[in-house]
Design a protein around this motif. Structure first.
Motif, PDB file in Angstrom:
ATOM      1  N   PRO A  87      -1.617   2.051  -8.737  1.00 43.45           N
ATOM      2  CA  PRO A  87      -2.519   2.655  -7.740  1.00 43.45           C
ATOM      3  C   PRO A  87      -3.540   1.698  -7.152  1.00 43.45           C
TER       4      PRO A  87
ATOM      5  N   ALA B   3      -3.128   0.635  -3.680  1.00 45.29           N
ATOM      6  CA  ALA B   3      -3.331   1.630  -2.622  1.00 45.29           C
ATOM      7  C   ALA B   3      -4.803   1.759  -2.242  1.00 45.29           C
TER       8      ALA B   3
ATOM      9  N   ASP C 154       1.104   4.096  -2.782  1.00 48.90           N
ATOM     10  CA  ASP C 154       0.767   5.465  -2.393  1.00 48.90           C
ATOM     11  C   ASP C 154       1.891   6.432  -2.755  1.00 48.90           C
TER      12      ASP C 154
ATOM     13  N   TYR D  94       0.844  -1.209   0.000  1.00 49.80           N
ATOM     14  CA  TYR D  94       0.000   0.000   0.000  1.00 49.80           C
ATOM     15  C   TYR D  94       0.874   1.252   0.000  1.00 49.80           C
TER      16      TYR D  94
END
Length: 393
Positions: A300, A303, A294, A290
């Protein structure tokens, strides 16, 4: 503080000591406790580095952030983060394989079925909210530490030779073979201490990381070192090292030999310890993936956070899948050694990062836990030395 220490102890204590005592005894015999103390020394040198960097940058995917900040190379930070994920994945697979040995005492099933069941069940727990999953792991941590204390208590009651045989721990000065064996076993023993550094990856979720993180790191490492030294010595004095090495559930065998009680008693506790290690590694892998996403180092989608649990579900499930594949494909000892190698390589990078930051920044920010410059130097040298000994060996 309590949750942080329980998380640190949970991700550190359990897997290594419950799973690798037999392998360490096979390599170093009565000298095995020295290998664990040497590993604790190596870890201790880098603990101070993590304490300073963790209070400077309390973020997820911490190791990647440290390296990227120090060297201003995004690709190097991303590579470091993926190295952390790889080490944690292999470590989780190692623990999963070890848990099958203890579960096999109760379940007459093929080992691959047991491993798959453990990984999938613990993956479900890791997808719960951080408070729920870490609290669950915390309760299991208390149980697993209780199992080790049970071994220590039984050893103190039954093992009158614990003190009289202490000279056997230290090999003769000229016994090069024994010292080489201890040095090589220390690489395996490093695996038993891996975990305390993962505290930096949940520092973002701590209320006061600048105060909590250093204490949690040092308490975790100190308590683990004392407990491991005692348990390993009791194990090799209670059961001949060769016999210990052949057991798939070594501490259950030690408990049986010391007390005369069925091995299933400690086997049940060992199951808790090993599956707990799987959970905390899955939690950490999810947070690191994550954090990397991020920071823009990974897609993405990793995330994305569940609106209900606040957990990075997709990132966590990626870790679960990778652990399952490795656990089913690679032998236990090979997994543990590769975990140690990758972790020591990460320690080398992290210590270099703090050295670079100290050289380029004249003064640390206010409130940061600061260590002298010799601390990252010592961490760098000790970590690199163990890797070098492994390569030479």
């Amino acid at each position: 503080m309590t949750h942080a220490v329980l998380y640190g102890l949970g991700v550190t204590i359990g897997a290594g000591i419950y799973v690798l005592v037999g392998a360490a005894a096979a390599r170093s015999g009565m000298h095995a406790p020295l290998a664990f103390l040497a590993a604790a020394f190596v870890m201790g040198m880098t603990a101070g580095t993590f304490a300073e960097l963790g209070t400077r940058m309390p973020v997820a995917a911490s190791e990647a952030a440290y390296v990227q900040t120090a060297f201003h190379r995004k690709w190097l930070g991303g590579a470091t983060g993926l190295l952390v994920v790889a080490a944690a994945t292999i470590s989780g697979a190692t623990i999963s394989v070890g848990s099958a040995g203890y579960l096999g005492v109760f379940l007459p099933l093929p080992s691959p079925w047991i491993i798959a069941g453990v990984v999938l069940a613990m993956g479900a727990v890791a997808c719960l909210s951080a408070v729920q999953s870490i609290s669950f792991a915390g309760v299991m941590t208390v149980v697993e530490i209780g199992g080790l204390l049970l071994i220590v208590a039984a050893g103190l009651v039954e093992g009158g030779s614990l003190v009289s045989r202490l000279p056997e721990v230290w090999p003769a000065t000229g016994d090069l073979g024994a010292w080489t064996g201890i040095a090589q076993t220390s690489l395996l023993a490093v695996f038993a201490f891996i975990g305390f550094e993962h505290l930096v990856n949940i520092s973002e979720e701590m209320k006061n990381p600048r105060r909590t993180l250093p204490w949690a790191l040092f308490i975790t490492l100190g308590a683990t070192a004392i407990l491991y030294a005692a348990v390993v010595w009791i194990a090799v004095t209670a059961v001949p090292p060769n016999e210990l090495a052949r057991s798939s559930a070594p501490l259950a065998l030690v408990f049986q030999r010391l007390t005369g009680l069925p091995p299933q008693i400690l086997g049940a506790i060992a199951i808790v310890a090993t599956v707990n290690g799987v959970i905390v590694h899955m939690i950490m892998i999810g947070r690191v993936l994550y954090g990397l996403a991020d920071q823009g180092n990974l897609p993405p989608i990793l995330a994305r956070v569940s609106p209900r649990t606040g957990t990075p579900i997709i990132a966590t499930l990626c870790g679960v899948a990778a652990i399952l594949i490795l656990a089913l494909a690679v032998p236990l000892t090979g997994l543990a050694e590769w975990t140690s190698r990758l972790t020591l390589a990460i320690f080398v990078l992290v210590n270099l990062a703090l050295l670079r930051i100290k050289l380029t920044e004249p003064k640390a920010p206010s409130g940061v836990f600061v260590v002298p410059a010799w601390v990252p130097v010592a961490g760098l040298l000790t970590s690199a030395s163990v890797l070098l000994i492994d390569l030479i060996g």
